[in-house]
Design an enzyme around this catalytic site. Structure first.
Site, mmCIF file in Angstrom:
data_model
loop_
_atom_site.group_PDB
_atom_site.id
_atom_site.type_symbol
_atom_site.label_atom_id
_atom_site.label_comp_id
_atom_site.label_asym_id
_atom_site.label_seq_id
_atom_site.Cartn_x
_atom_site.Cartn_y
_atom_site.Cartn_z
ATOM 1 N N LYS A 48 7.392 1.944 -6.870
ATOM 2 C CA LYS A 48 6.299 1.674 -7.811
ATOM 3 C C LYS A 48 5.542 0.396 -7.460
ATOM 4 O O LYS A 48 4.361 0.267 -7.775
ATOM 5 C CB LYS A 48 6.849 1.581 -9.241
ATOM 6 C CG LYS A 48 7.550 2.855 -9.735
ATOM 7 C CD LYS A 48 6.567 3.914 -10.185
ATOM 8 C CE LYS A 48 7.267 5.177 -10.672
ATOM 9 N NZ LYS A 48 6.359 6.270 -10.986
ATOM 10 N N GLU A 77 1.951 2.356 -18.710
ATOM 11 C CA GLU A 77 2.956 3.133 -19.426
ATOM 12 C C GLU A 77 4.189 3.177 -18.540
ATOM 13 O O GLU A 77 4.088 3.004 -17.333
ATOM 14 C CB GLU A 77 2.450 4.556 -19.671
ATOM 15 C CG GLU A 77 2.606 5.515 -18.481
ATOM 16 C CD GLU A 77 1.792 5.153 -17.245
ATOM 17 O OE1 GLU A 77 0.699 4.558 -17.408
ATOM 18 O OE2 GLU A 77 2.234 5.456 -16.117
ATOM 19 N N SER A 134 13.562 6.807 -3.500
ATOM 20 C CA SER A 134 12.456 6.101 -4.153
ATOM 21 C C SER A 134 12.870 4.860 -4.940
ATOM 22 O O SER A 134 12.032 4.006 -5.224
ATOM 23 C CB SER A 134 11.702 7.061 -5.075
ATOM 24 O OG SER A 134 12.588 7.622 -6.020
HETATM 25 C C1 LIG Z 1 12.892 5.327 -8.743
HETATM 26 C C2 LIG Z 1 11.887 6.317 -9.247
HETATM 27 N N1 LIG Z 1 11.626 7.406 -8.508
HETATM 28 C C3 LIG Z 1 10.733 8.336 -8.914
HETATM 29 C C4 LIG Z 1 10.074 8.215 -10.118
HETATM 30 C C5 LIG Z 1 9.130 9.298 -10.531
HETATM 31 O O1 LIG Z 1 7.805 8.972 -10.348
HETATM 32 P P1 LIG Z 1 6.914 9.655 -9.233
HETATM 33 O O2 LIG Z 1 7.168 11.125 -9.334
HETATM 34 O O3 LIG Z 1 5.549 9.256 -9.579
HETATM 35 O O4 LIG Z 1 7.364 9.121 -7.914
HETATM 36 C C6 LIG Z 1 10.304 7.094 -10.925
HETATM 37 C C7 LIG Z 1 9.592 6.936 -12.198
HETATM 38 O O5 LIG Z 1 9.797 6.059 -12.962
HETATM 39 C C8 LIG Z 1 11.239 6.128 -10.475
HETATM 40 O O6 LIG Z 1 11.534 5.038 -11.207
#
Ligand SMILES: Cc1ncc(COP(=O)(O)O)c(C=O)c1O
Length: 408
Positions: A108, A130, A390
């Protein structure tokens, strides 16, 4: 931050039909999806943002500043780690793109640093955001502190409870967290409240959306800000794979920003792109076309066309819609979208922790869960699989502990 073979950046707006993840059309559409469905009062703000983004994205000085912040503040490039023990166990070669090692613990941060820089370019002093899992809220509060912006974060009451530590972090960083008690008290309701705030404060405020959703230009802009994941990963995996690409690139999908970011680096290559959704939030598969939060996409709906609630053990994937470009990638067949259950995710959370010494966030544990289930099945034995890790699991450790003890 390049996406042409010769390393040059294409001019924004130079959509090339033949590419899978090119720019949206003039109306901000990816095929049948996307667009700008907002109250009249927000149209000028979206136009202002689009103009600011187009100008910044074709300005080398902006890229120099962004790249510098990503390197010296966020800690980029994040490495690709060979998951040797897991690979041995599953019979496929697993590589992990380590977005969990970024400052604030997830992908993020890439998006918020870019949007905070744009906020400054637009001369605005207040940032609203948000958050579901809290990661985007923490990242937004961090960037606001760095760039000296006032910051308010909207968060559903359920998520305030699930992610108490992240609420404290945001407050420590100087942000005000506003709990949202409407609807399912999760991410979609937090977005509604943030949109209401934006309507009332648009002169001074930038709404920093946390994923590839919302009205044009957000889905496109956030994908471009996350493209750094895929651009880096493609170079890094070529080094590990003797110049080749992985057979599969796998990422979890909530709104879809980490998936869009890593897919963007591989979309024109041969790799299979796989987005993993929670079973209770499978907007692609169980969703129908509709409009939510400013764009046309696929979303879970009841028989009256009302938005249904999504359910996931992971707050960051507890969202009934999906970013419009993913709906388009599914429609064109360039990417596949699959689901895993909460139980599989909790197993994967432990599997990666024990096999590699890496505690994943529950969101990317979805991607690991699918790989663990499908190795030797939908993923042929011996295949190379790049998983976008992620975020890290510190924020989820307490929740998983409570689930394991049976206290929730
Ligand atoms: C570590 C992590 N991965 C994935 C996501 C999902 O978001 P996005 O699908 O936009 O990557 C989040 C959302 O808060 C997150 O904290």
């Amino acid at each position: 931050m390049t996406d042409a073979a010769d390393g040059s950046r294409p001019a924004p707006g130079s959509a090339v039909e033949a590419t899978h993840m090119g720019d949206p059309d003039d109306r901000g559409r990816f095929g049948d999806f996307g667009g700008r469905f907002v109250p009249e009062s927000l149209v000028p703000a979206c136009q202002e943002l689009e103009a600011a983004f187009r100008a910044a994205w074709s300005d080398d000085a902006f890229h120099t500043e962004l790249d510098d912040r990503l390197r010296t503040y966020a800690g980029r490039p994040s490495p690709v780690t060979e998951a040797e023990n897991l690979s041995r166990r599953l019979g496929v070669r697993v590589l992990l793109k380590r977005e969990d090692l970024n400052h604030t613990g997830s992908h993020k941060i890439n998006n918020v640093i870019g949007q905070a820089l744009l906020t400054r370019h637009m001369g605005k002093k207040r940032l609203i955001a948000e958050t579901g899992a809290g990661q985007h809220g923490v990242a937004a509060a961090t960037a606001a502190a760095l760039f000296d912006l006032d910051c308010v974060v909207y968060m559903g009451e359920v998520d305030v409870e699930r992610q108490a530590l992240n609420v404290f972090r945001m407050e420590l960083l100087g942000a005000e967290v506003r709990p949202v008690s409407s609807g399912s008290r999760t991410l979609k309701d937090a977005i509604n409240e943030a949109m209401r705030d934006w309507v009332a404060s648009v002169e001074t405020t930038h709404y920093c959306i946390g994923s590839v959703m919302g009205p044009h230009p957000y889905p496109w802009m956030v994908r471009e800000l996350q493209r750094v994941i895929g651009d880096e990963a493609r170079v890094q995996s070529k080094e590990l794979l003797d110049g080749g690409d992985p057979d599969l690139v796998v990422a979890c999908v909530g709104g879809g920003s980490n998936a869009a970011g890593i897919f963007a680096g591989f979309a024109e290559g041969p790799a299979r792109l796989v987005g993993v959704q929670p079973d209770g939030g499978a907007a692609i598969g169980r969703g129908l076309p509709g409009v939510v939060h400013g764009s046309a996409s696929l979303l879970l709906q009841d028989e009256h066309g009302q938005v249904s609630e999504a359910h996931s053990v992971s707050a960051g994937l507890d969202y009934p819609g999906v970013g419009p470009e993913h709906a388009h990638l599914a429609a064109t067949g360039r990417a596949e979208y699959v689901t895993v259950t909460d139980a599989e995710v909790l197993d994967a959370f432990e599997l990666l922790s024990r096999s590699e010494g890496i505690i994943p966030a529950l969101e990317p544990a979805h991607a690991i869960a699918w790989v663990a289930r499908e190795a030797g099945g939908a993923i042929p034995t011996g295949a190379t699989v790049l998983v976008n890790l992620s975020g890290r699991g510190d924020k989820d450790a307490e929740q998983v502990m409570r689930i394991r003890k049976g206290t929730r």
